[in-house]
Design a protein around this motif. Structure first.
Motif, PDB file in Angstrom:
ATOM      1  N   GLU A  89      75.541  10.455 116.104  1.00 27.91           N
ATOM      2  CA  GLU A  89      74.570  10.670 115.010  1.00 27.91           C
ATOM      3  C   GLU A  89      73.321  11.386 115.516  1.00 27.91           C
ATOM      4  OE1 GLU A  89      75.247   6.869 112.025  1.00 27.91           O
ATOM      5  OE2 GLU A  89      74.323   6.483 113.978  1.00 27.91           O
ATOM      6  N   GLN A  99      69.845  18.293 116.205  1.00 26.41           N
ATOM      7  CA  GLN A  99      70.096  19.699 115.879  1.00 26.41           C
ATOM      8  C   GLN A  99      69.479  20.052 114.533  1.00 26.41           C
ATOM      9  OE1 GLN A  99      74.294  20.337 116.456  1.00 26.41           O
ATOM     10  NE2 GLN A  99      74.041  20.559 118.666  1.00 26.41           N
ATOM     11  N   HIS A 158      73.594  15.230 115.873  1.00 26.35           N
ATOM     12  CA  HIS A 158      73.461  15.961 114.615  1.00 26.35           C
ATOM     13  C   HIS A 158      72.040  15.969 114.097  1.00 26.35           C
ATOM     14  CE1 HIS A 158      77.629  16.982 113.937  1.00 26.35           C
ATOM     15  NE2 HIS A 158      77.890  15.886 114.632  1.00 26.35           N
TER      16      HIS A 158
END
Lengths: 178, 134
Positions: free
Chosen positions: B60, B66, B63
């Protein structure tokens, strides 16, 4: 030499400041560090560390001293910390004193053109204990006044004079024996 | 005679040891690389701490980081796990294994550090320098 000035700071500007500091003061700083640690690879590492450290401390620079003096102070402390931890770790002491000879042998061509006298003087200076070597270095090499030297090293005016006198006696003794 | 030798110290040092010293472009570049590395690591660590106020898995985190535009881990997810490991070792994070998946959240110490860092950031108007004082 023109003094660099530091005002407001962000990442890009800080990088730029360090860049110009490296261009302007890098070489002399490398020499200063070498005069403390007497070993080229170690001096390389420490000089690099000092500029990184300086980058992180830029916001603490208040403009009281010149940027050059401020940088020198960081460098001197860094070198002394290194020497302290180095002695405390009881790393081979003999390695240090022989370094001068070792590095001098590296470049044969240089040795040929160097006068023996220069080598003797350098060796004697580099063999002085740190507290005498540093006053000799800043007084004779960087040509600081006693007053500036006292301020740079954070010691009393008279202490500088006493150390300088003692350092000269030690040097004299060694140079006369040759 | 002896005074001559003292006044010759500068030339002597210059002609001998110092001749071998060259503060090269290579050395300058190493300094710049080191600074960039430390700045990136600091940005990454701050983002990790901010995201882990609530418990999350590594997957998690990748992501979410990012999504925040933290690009240092883009081609180097390993860096994230290295940092997580360091932060855990410094007891800023606590981890928890559940069904073979490790998740992380801030410890009390981590919360205090995060508060301090966020405060520093607003005070100075530029990112903090060093996450974990050595």
């Amino acid at each position: 030499m023109e003094e660099l000035e530091v005002g407001f700071i962000d990442f890009a500007e800080k990088t730029e400041i360090i860049d110009s500091m490296m261009n302007q003061y890098g070489q002399e700083l490398f020499q200063l560090v070498f005069s403390y640690v007497k070993n080229i690879p170690v001096a390389e590492d420490l000089t690099q560390d000092i500029f990184v450290k300086c980058y992180h401390s830029l916001h603490t620079y208040k403009g009281k001293a010149t940027l050059r003096t401020w940088l020198w102070r960081i460098a001197i402390n860094h070198c002394k910390d290194y020497l302290k931890s180095w002695y405390n770790n009881k790393v081979m002491l003999t390695e240090n004193t022989n370094d001068m000879e070792h590095h001098q042998v590296q470049n044969v061509e240089q040795i040929v053109i160097q006068s023996d006298e220069d080598n003797q003087i350098t060796a004697s200076v580099m063999n002085l204990p740190v507290k005498y070597r540093e006053v000799i270095y800043f007084y004779y090499y960087e040509e600081l006044t006693i007053k500036d030297l006292a301020e740079l090293l954070g010691i009393n005016h008279n202490t500088v004079k006493t150390r300088l006198k003692r350092a000269k006696e030690l040097l004299k003794k060694e140079l006369e024996e040759l | 005679m002896m005074e001559d030798k003292f006044t010759r110290i500068k030339t002597a040092l210059y002609n001998t040891s110092f001749k071998q010293l060259n503060f090269s472009e290579q050395m300058k570049n190493r300094v710049k690389q080191q600074i960039e590395l430390e700045e990136n690591a600091a940005d990454l660590n701050l983002a990790i701490l901010q995201l882990l106020v609530n418990e999350k898995t590594g997957y998690e985190l990748v992501h979410l980081l990012q999504a925040r535009g933290i690009n240092v881990i883009k081609d180097n997810e390993g860096m994230l796990y290295t940092n997580l490991h360091v932060l855990e070792k410094e007891r800023l994070l606590v981890s928890n294994w559940s069904q073979g998946i490790k998740s992380y959240r801030l410890s009390d110490k981590g919360k205090r550090v995060l508060n301090r860092l966020e405060k520093e950031q607003t005070d100075k108007g530029h990112p903090f320098k060093k996450l974990i004082e050595g």
